[in-house]
Write an enzyme that holds these catalytic residues in place. Structure first.
Site, PDB file in Angstrom:
ATOM      1  N   THR A  36     -10.204  24.068  29.005  1.00 29.91           N
ATOM      2  CA  THR A  36      -8.685  24.772  28.856  1.00 29.91           C
ATOM      3  C   THR A  36      -9.344  26.128  29.574  1.00 29.91           C
ATOM      4  OG1 THR A  36      -7.480  25.599  27.555  1.00 29.91           O
ATOM      5  CG2 THR A  36      -8.688  25.346  25.762  1.00 29.91           C
ATOM      6  N   ASN A  44      -8.032  28.999  27.870  1.00 29.65           N
ATOM      7  CA  ASN A  44      -7.204  29.845  26.636  1.00 29.65           C
ATOM      8  C   ASN A  44      -7.744  29.996  25.371  1.00 29.65           C
ATOM      9  OD1 ASN A  44      -5.188  30.038  24.791  1.00 29.65           O
ATOM     10  ND2 ASN A  44      -3.462  29.696  26.081  1.00 29.65           N
ATOM     11  N   LYS A  91      -5.940  28.097  23.249  1.00 30.10           N
ATOM     12  CA  LYS A  91      -5.553  26.474  22.189  1.00 30.10           C
ATOM     13  C   LYS A  91      -6.769  26.392  21.664  1.00 30.10           C
ATOM     14  CE  LYS A  91      -3.030  25.169  25.898  1.00 30.10           C
ATOM     15  NZ  LYS A  91      -3.636  24.096  27.097  1.00 30.10           N
ATOM     16  N   ASP A  99      -1.858  19.886  28.215  1.00 27.44           N
ATOM     17  CA  ASP A  99      -0.813  20.977  28.773  1.00 27.44           C
ATOM     18  C   ASP A  99       0.344  20.345  28.386  1.00 27.44           C
ATOM     19  OD1 ASP A  99      -0.826  22.795  31.284  1.00 27.44           O
ATOM     20  OD2 ASP A  99       0.524  21.376  32.088  1.00 27.44           O
ATOM     21  N   GLY A 155       2.198  32.284  23.011  1.00 29.28           N
ATOM     22  CA  GLY A 155       2.754  31.549  24.362  1.00 29.28           C
ATOM     23  C   GLY A 155       4.297  31.999  22.634  1.00 29.28           C
ATOM     24  N   TYR A 156       4.599  31.186  23.518  1.00 33.36           N
ATOM     25  CA  TYR A 156       6.323  31.080  23.087  1.00 33.36           C
ATOM     26  C   TYR A 156       6.679  31.005  21.423  1.00 33.36           C
ATOM     27  CZ  TYR A 156       7.484  29.978  27.602  1.00 33.36           C
ATOM     28  OH  TYR A 156       7.784  30.557  29.696  1.00 33.36           O
ATOM     29  N   LYS A 172       1.326  25.389  11.327  1.00 36.73           N
ATOM     30  CA  LYS A 172       1.288  25.164  13.047  1.00 36.73           C
ATOM     31  C   LYS A 172       1.132  23.483  12.734  1.00 36.73           C
ATOM     32  CE  LYS A 172       1.917  26.400  17.346  1.00 36.73           C
ATOM     33  NZ  LYS A 172       0.815  27.122  18.730  1.00 36.73           N
ATOM     34  N   HIS A 216       3.822  20.146  18.254  1.00 37.36           N
ATOM     35  CA  HIS A 216       3.343  19.059  19.636  1.00 37.36           C
ATOM     36  C   HIS A 216       1.570  18.852  19.971  1.00 37.36           C
ATOM     37  CE1 HIS A 216       3.671  23.504  19.973  1.00 37.36           C
ATOM     38  NE2 HIS A 216       2.715  23.772  21.207  1.00 37.36           N
ATOM     39  N   ARG A 217       1.236  20.138  19.773  1.00 34.05           N
ATOM     40  CA  ARG A 217      -0.342  20.069  20.252  1.00 34.05           C
ATOM     41  C   ARG A 217      -1.182  19.068  18.656  1.00 34.05           C
ATOM     42  NH1 ARG A 217      -0.763  24.757  21.015  1.00 34.05           N
ATOM     43  NH2 ARG A 217      -0.819  23.736  22.940  1.00 34.05           N
TER      44      ARG A 217
HETATM   45  P1  ITT Z   1      -5.574  26.063  29.857  1.00 31.81           P
HETATM   46  O1  ITT Z   1      -4.327  25.740  31.310  1.00 31.81           O
HETATM   47  O2  ITT Z   1      -6.386  26.709  30.293  1.00 31.81           O
HETATM   48  O3  ITT Z   1      -5.173  25.426  29.052  1.00 31.81           O
HETATM   49  P2  ITT Z   1      -2.403  28.006  30.055  1.00 31.81           P
HETATM   50  O4  ITT Z   1      -2.218  28.944  29.200  1.00 31.81           O
HETATM   51  O5  ITT Z   1      -1.943  27.566  31.120  1.00 31.81           O
HETATM   52  O6  ITT Z   1      -3.784  27.502  29.453  1.00 31.81           O
HETATM   53  P3  ITT Z   1      -0.591  25.413  29.325  1.00 31.81           P
HETATM   54  O7  ITT Z   1      -0.464  25.132  30.756  1.00 31.81           O
HETATM   55  O8  ITT Z   1      -0.919  24.054  28.856  1.00 31.81           O
HETATM   56  O9  ITT Z   1      -1.263  26.366  28.680  1.00 31.81           O
HETATM   57  O10 ITT Z   1       0.209  26.347  29.051  1.00 31.81           O
HETATM   58  C1  ITT Z   1       1.903  26.639  29.330  1.00 31.81           C
HETATM   59  C2  ITT Z   1       2.210  27.831  28.783  1.00 31.81           C
HETATM   60  O11 ITT Z   1       2.847  27.372  27.619  1.00 31.81           O
HETATM   61  C3  ITT Z   1       1.110  29.025  27.749  1.00 31.81           C
HETATM   62  O12 ITT Z   1       0.782  29.365  28.406  1.00 31.81           O
HETATM   63  C4  ITT Z   1       1.646  29.287  26.685  1.00 31.81           C
HETATM   64  O13 ITT Z   1       2.923  30.202  27.630  1.00 31.81           O
HETATM   65  C5  ITT Z   1       3.035  28.284  26.437  1.00 31.81           C
HETATM   66  N1  ITT Z   1       2.501  27.635  25.229  1.00 31.81           N
HETATM   67  C6  ITT Z   1       1.951  26.588  25.180  1.00 31.81           C
HETATM   68  N2  ITT Z   1       1.385  25.552  24.180  1.00 31.81           N
HETATM   69  C7  ITT Z   1       2.308  26.162  23.750  1.00 31.81           C
HETATM   70  C8  ITT Z   1       2.195  26.438  21.805  1.00 31.81           C
HETATM   71  O14 ITT Z   1       1.590  25.785  20.723  1.00 31.81           O
HETATM   72  N3  ITT Z   1       3.268  27.532  21.354  1.00 31.81           N
HETATM   73  C9  ITT Z   1       3.410  27.786  21.326  1.00 31.81           C
HETATM   74  N4  ITT Z   1       3.597  28.704  23.431  1.00 31.81           N
HETATM   75  C10 ITT Z   1       2.318  26.919  23.912  1.00 31.81           C
END
Ligand code: ITT
Length: 207
Positions: A8, A10, A13, A70, A154-155, A176, A181-182
């Site tokens: 990742t 991010n 994460k 993802d 994120g959200y 959390k 979900h994660r």
């Molecule tokens: P990588 O692909 O590098 O892992 P990313 O941020 O692009 O990082 P995702 O495509 O999995 O990761 O996630 C898409 C978006 O969904 C992410 O940018 C956040 O805005 C949101 N998101 C993911 N997990 C979340 C969580 O646990 N809580 C809130 N928002 C989340």
């Protein structure tokens, strides 16, 4: 401890995933610590496709087993949007804040009981010999009227899990990580690795 590359870009994460796998005897190494220029364009049509793309790209870049997740937010009233496009909802260079603002704007006239949503995470672990496993986790909830809390990412500030009156951003990470979900997807992976302790080491090609 067995090494596993975490695919990742991010850092939010990484912080969540690390404590979920420590009990399974896995030492996570961030792919960007090994290959700083690592990057993947997420062209898949499903969360599984994108998780697989990231995991396989990290295997190719490092020569080691790798895991990726993802995640998408699926809002019922918006026919499942932003879904697979959650990170790019407000555009290719969208910020967390821009995405949240667009989401609240789209739901402006929608009453509380029709603001149902779910987070879904797909996790793919891939090995250099081509073997892979997929896991998933889901969290049901509602989209709030305005952002609350400064934890998570994120959200999270606009997502209230069912049965809670706090958003994911108001809950500590330790909470959390008991329900998200994660967490569910990575706990399923941890259970699989504990039940199959040699799985990451086996290098025979899959049959
Ligand atoms: P990588 O692909 O590098 O892992 P990313 O941020 O692009 O990082 P995702 O495509 O999995 O990761 O996630 C898409 C978006 O969904 C992410 O940018 C956040 O805005 C949101 N998101 C993911 N997990 C979340 C969580 O646990 N809580 C809130 N928002 C989340």
């Amino acid at each position: 401890m067995t090494r596993l590359v975490l695919a990742t870009a991010n850092p939010d994460k990484v912080r969540e995933i690390e404590p979920l796998l420590t009990g399974a005897g896995v030492e996570l190494v961030g792919v960007t610590d090994m290959v700083p220029e690592w990057e993947v364009v997420e062209t898949g049509r499903t969360l599984e496709d994108n998780a697989r793309l990231k995991a396989r790209a990290a295997v190719v870049a490092t020569g080691e087993a790798a895991v990726a997740d993802d995640t998408g937010l699926f809002v019922t009233e918006l026919d499942g949007a932003p879904g697979v496009r959650s990170s790019r909802f407000a555009g290719e260079t969208a910020t967390y804040r821009g995405n949240v603002e667009l989401l609240l704007d789209r739901l402006r006239k929608v009453p509380q009981k029709r603001r149902k949503a779910k987070f879904r995470t797909a996790v793919v672990v891939a090995k250099p010999n081509g073997t892979e496993r997929t896991f998933e986790g889901v969290l049901l909830g509602y989209i709030t009227d305005s952002p609350r809390g400064d934890g998570g990412f994120g959200y999270d500030p606009v997502f209230e899990p069912c049965g809670q009156d706090l958003t994911l951003a108001e809950l500590p990470l330790s909470v959390k990580n008991t329900m998200s979900h994660r967490a569910r997807a990575f706990i399923a992976l941890a259970e699989f690795l504990m039940a199959n302790p040699d799985w990451l080491e086996v290098t025979d090609p899959p049959v």
